[in-house]
Design a protein around this motif. Sequence first.
Motif, PDB file in Angstrom:
ATOM      1  N   SER A   6       9.254  34.253 -15.398  1.00 50.71           N
ATOM      2  CA  SER A   6       8.201  34.396 -14.383  1.00 50.71           C
ATOM      3  C   SER A   6       8.253  33.235 -13.383  1.00 50.71           C
ATOM      4  N   ASP A   7       8.450  32.018 -13.897  1.00 51.01           N
ATOM      5  CA  ASP A   7       8.562  30.851 -13.011  1.00 51.01           C
ATOM      6  C   ASP A   7       9.784  30.975 -12.094  1.00 51.01           C
ATOM      7  N   PHE A   8      10.908  31.437 -12.645  1.00 55.78           N
ATOM      8  CA  PHE A   8      12.118  31.609 -11.843  1.00 55.78           C
ATOM      9  C   PHE A   8      11.939  32.687 -10.780  1.00 55.78           C
ATOM     10  N   GLU A   9      11.181  33.722 -11.079  1.00 55.96           N
ATOM     11  CA  GLU A   9      10.983  34.808 -10.116  1.00 55.96           C
ATOM     12  C   GLU A   9      10.308  34.339  -8.837  1.00 55.96           C
ATOM     13  N   MET A  10       9.569  33.248  -8.910  1.00 58.88           N
ATOM     14  CA  MET A  10       8.875  32.731  -7.731  1.00 58.88           C
ATOM     15  C   MET A  10       9.799  31.959  -6.793  1.00 58.88           C
ATOM     16  N   ILE A  11      11.028  31.701  -7.227  1.00 54.71           N
ATOM     17  CA  ILE A  11      11.973  30.920  -6.429  1.00 54.71           C
ATOM     18  C   ILE A  11      12.966  31.867  -5.767  1.00 54.71           C
ATOM     19  N   ASN A  12      13.118  31.750  -4.458  1.00 53.95           N
ATOM     20  CA  ASN A  12      14.078  32.590  -3.740  1.00 53.95           C
ATOM     21  C   ASN A  12      15.502  32.226  -4.121  1.00 53.95           C
ATOM     22  N   GLY A  13      16.351  33.238  -4.229  1.00 54.60           N
ATOM     23  CA  GLY A  13      17.769  33.014  -4.461  1.00 54.60           C
ATOM     24  C   GLY A  13      18.135  32.628  -5.873  1.00 54.60           C
ATOM     25  N   VAL A  14      17.296  32.962  -6.839  1.00 53.88           N
ATOM     26  CA  VAL A  14      17.582  32.613  -8.234  1.00 53.88           C
ATOM     27  C   VAL A  14      18.146  33.820  -8.965  1.00 53.88           C
ATOM     28  N   ILE A  15      19.184  33.575  -9.719  1.00 54.44           N
ATOM     29  CA  ILE A  15      19.763  34.584 -10.599  1.00 54.44           C
ATOM     30  C   ILE A  15      19.782  33.975 -11.993  1.00 54.44           C
ATOM     31  N   VAL A  16      19.246  34.690 -12.970  1.00 53.15           N
ATOM     32  CA  VAL A  16      19.345  34.255 -14.365  1.00 53.15           C
ATOM     33  C   VAL A  16      20.316  35.202 -15.047  1.00 53.15           C
ATOM     34  N   GLU A  17      21.376  34.640 -15.576  1.00 49.33           N
ATOM     35  CA  GLU A  17      22.427  35.424 -16.196  1.00 49.33           C
ATOM     36  C   GLU A  17      21.917  36.065 -17.497  1.00 49.33           C
ATOM     37  N   ASN A  18      22.323  37.315 -17.739  1.00 49.36           N
ATOM     38  CA  ASN A  18      21.921  38.032 -18.943  1.00 49.36           C
ATOM     39  C   ASN A  18      22.571  37.447 -20.195  1.00 49.36           C
ATOM     40  N   LYS A  19      23.755  36.880 -20.051  1.00 50.40           N
ATOM     41  CA  LYS A  19      24.449  36.301 -21.204  1.00 50.40           C
ATOM     42  C   LYS A  19      23.726  35.026 -21.654  1.00 50.40           C
ATOM     43  N   ILE A  20      23.439  34.962 -22.938  1.00 57.31           N
ATOM     44  CA  ILE A  20      22.784  33.786 -23.503  1.00 57.31           C
ATOM     45  C   ILE A  20      23.816  32.674 -23.645  1.00 57.31           C
ATOM     46  N   LEU A  21      23.464  31.511 -23.160  1.00 60.10           N
ATOM     47  CA  LEU A  21      24.374  30.367 -23.204  1.00 60.10           C
ATOM     48  C   LEU A  21      24.404  29.789 -24.618  1.00 60.10           C
ATOM     49  N   SER A  22      25.602  29.578 -25.135  1.00 62.69           N
ATOM     50  CA  SER A  22      25.729  28.964 -26.461  1.00 62.69           C
ATOM     51  C   SER A  22      26.614  27.722 -26.424  1.00 62.69           C
ATOM     52  N   ARG A  23      27.357  27.552 -25.345  1.00 68.18           N
ATOM     53  CA  ARG A  23      28.220  26.378 -25.184  1.00 68.18           C
ATOM     54  C   ARG A  23      27.779  25.588 -23.962  1.00 68.18           C
ATOM     55  N   VAL A  24      27.959  24.284 -24.020  1.00 70.58           N
ATOM     56  CA  VAL A  24      27.573  23.387 -22.932  1.00 70.58           C
ATOM     57  C   VAL A  24      28.815  23.070 -22.116  1.00 70.58           C
ATOM     58  N   SER A  25      28.746  23.246 -20.806  1.00 69.93           N
ATOM     59  CA  SER A  25      29.891  22.982 -19.929  1.00 69.93           C
ATOM     60  C   SER A  25      29.959  21.505 -19.540  1.00 69.93           C
ATOM     61  N   ALA A  26      31.140  21.067 -19.161  1.00 72.87           N
ATOM     62  CA  ALA A  26      31.352  19.739 -18.580  1.00 72.87           C
ATOM     63  C   ALA A  26      30.661  18.617 -19.343  1.00 72.87           C
ATOM     64  N   SER A  27      30.799  18.614 -20.643  1.00 68.42           N
ATOM     65  CA  SER A  27      30.128  17.609 -21.463  1.00 68.42           C
ATOM     66  C   SER A  27      30.942  17.374 -22.728  1.00 68.42           C
ATOM     67  N   ASP A  28      30.728  16.217 -23.365  1.00 68.90           N
ATOM     68  CA  ASP A  28      31.389  15.969 -24.642  1.00 68.90           C
ATOM     69  C   ASP A  28      30.676  16.719 -25.773  1.00 68.90           C
ATOM     70  N   ILE A  29      29.519  17.277 -25.474  1.00 68.00           N
ATOM     71  CA  ILE A  29      28.783  18.116 -26.417  1.00 68.00           C
ATOM     72  C   ILE A  29      29.254  19.548 -26.181  1.00 68.00           C
ATOM     73  N   ASN A  30      29.669  20.226 -27.232  1.00 66.04           N
ATOM     74  CA  ASN A  30      30.231  21.563 -27.056  1.00 66.04           C
ATOM     75  C   ASN A  30      29.240  22.702 -27.243  1.00 66.04           C
ATOM     76  N   THR A  31      28.338  22.583 -28.207  1.00 67.09           N
ATOM     77  CA  THR A  31      27.470  23.713 -28.536  1.00 67.09           C
ATOM     78  C   THR A  31      25.997  23.344 -28.404  1.00 67.09           C
ATOM     79  N   TRP A  32      25.181  24.372 -28.324  1.00 68.67           N
ATOM     80  CA  TRP A  32      23.721  24.202 -28.259  1.00 68.67           C
ATOM     81  C   TRP A  32      23.237  23.468 -29.502  1.00 68.67           C
ATOM     82  N   GLN A  33      23.805  23.779 -30.656  1.00 67.72           N
ATOM     83  CA  GLN A  33      23.411  23.095 -31.889  1.00 67.72           C
ATOM     84  C   GLN A  33      23.692  21.593 -31.802  1.00 67.72           C
ATOM     85  N   GLN A  34      24.846  21.197 -31.294  1.00 63.41           N
ATOM     86  CA  GLN A  34      25.176  19.771 -31.183  1.00 63.41           C
ATOM     87  C   GLN A  34      24.226  19.049 -30.237  1.00 63.41           C
ATOM     88  N   LEU A  35      23.791  19.726 -29.202  1.00 62.13           N
ATOM     89  CA  LEU A  35      22.876  19.128 -28.235  1.00 62.13           C
ATOM     90  C   LEU A  35      21.517  18.820 -28.871  1.00 62.13           C
TER      91      LEU A  35
END
Length: 184
Positions: free
Chosen positions: A39-68
């Motif tokens: 709902s909060d994102f819907e109020m912002i113009n130009g926002v896309i929320v991807e349907n795929k659930i993120l489980s890995r962290v990009s560009a970081s030495d931390i690889n997974t959501w669990q490690q984070l």
Amino acid sequence: MKKTISIILLIFCAYSCKSQQLNTELVNESKLLMRKIFSDFEMINGVIVENKILSRVSASDINTWQQLVEKSHLKLTMALTYNAKTKEDRIDFTKIFTEEEIEYMSKQAAEIKTETWEDYLGIKPIKKHTSSVSTTYFLTIPVFTIKKNYALIYQEQSYGGSLVIYKKIDDTWQPIGNAMVWVS
């Protein structure tokens, strides 16, 4: 012998029911929080929320959501409250969350097997193209403290990723702080 087997089955069934009840409570809290976030994102113009659930962290030495969510990472991470101006506006995760809660959240992150928001919560993500420039967000499933009064979620865009802390205030989830994990 039959009595012993019956008792073991009864204990197993009771444990399974308790575990299923806990999972149902977590899914229900996830639905409440994710509806708020979407709902909060819907109020912002130009926002896309991807349907795929993120489980890995990009560009970081931390690889997974669990490690984070593990203590070794959270104790090194400081979040800032929104509208932070002084050192007092920093949030120390280890002062908010006990070791038991961090372990509880880490286990939740490890157990996530669903790949899309529609499959997990029955919530369709946002595809809002009302602006010439759009930002696509990728989100993890939130994890909750034992009392379900705090939640963590990791969100990522092409230019960085951050850990967002939510607190349940008067039965409504409110973002209270943000910790940058990486920036490009």
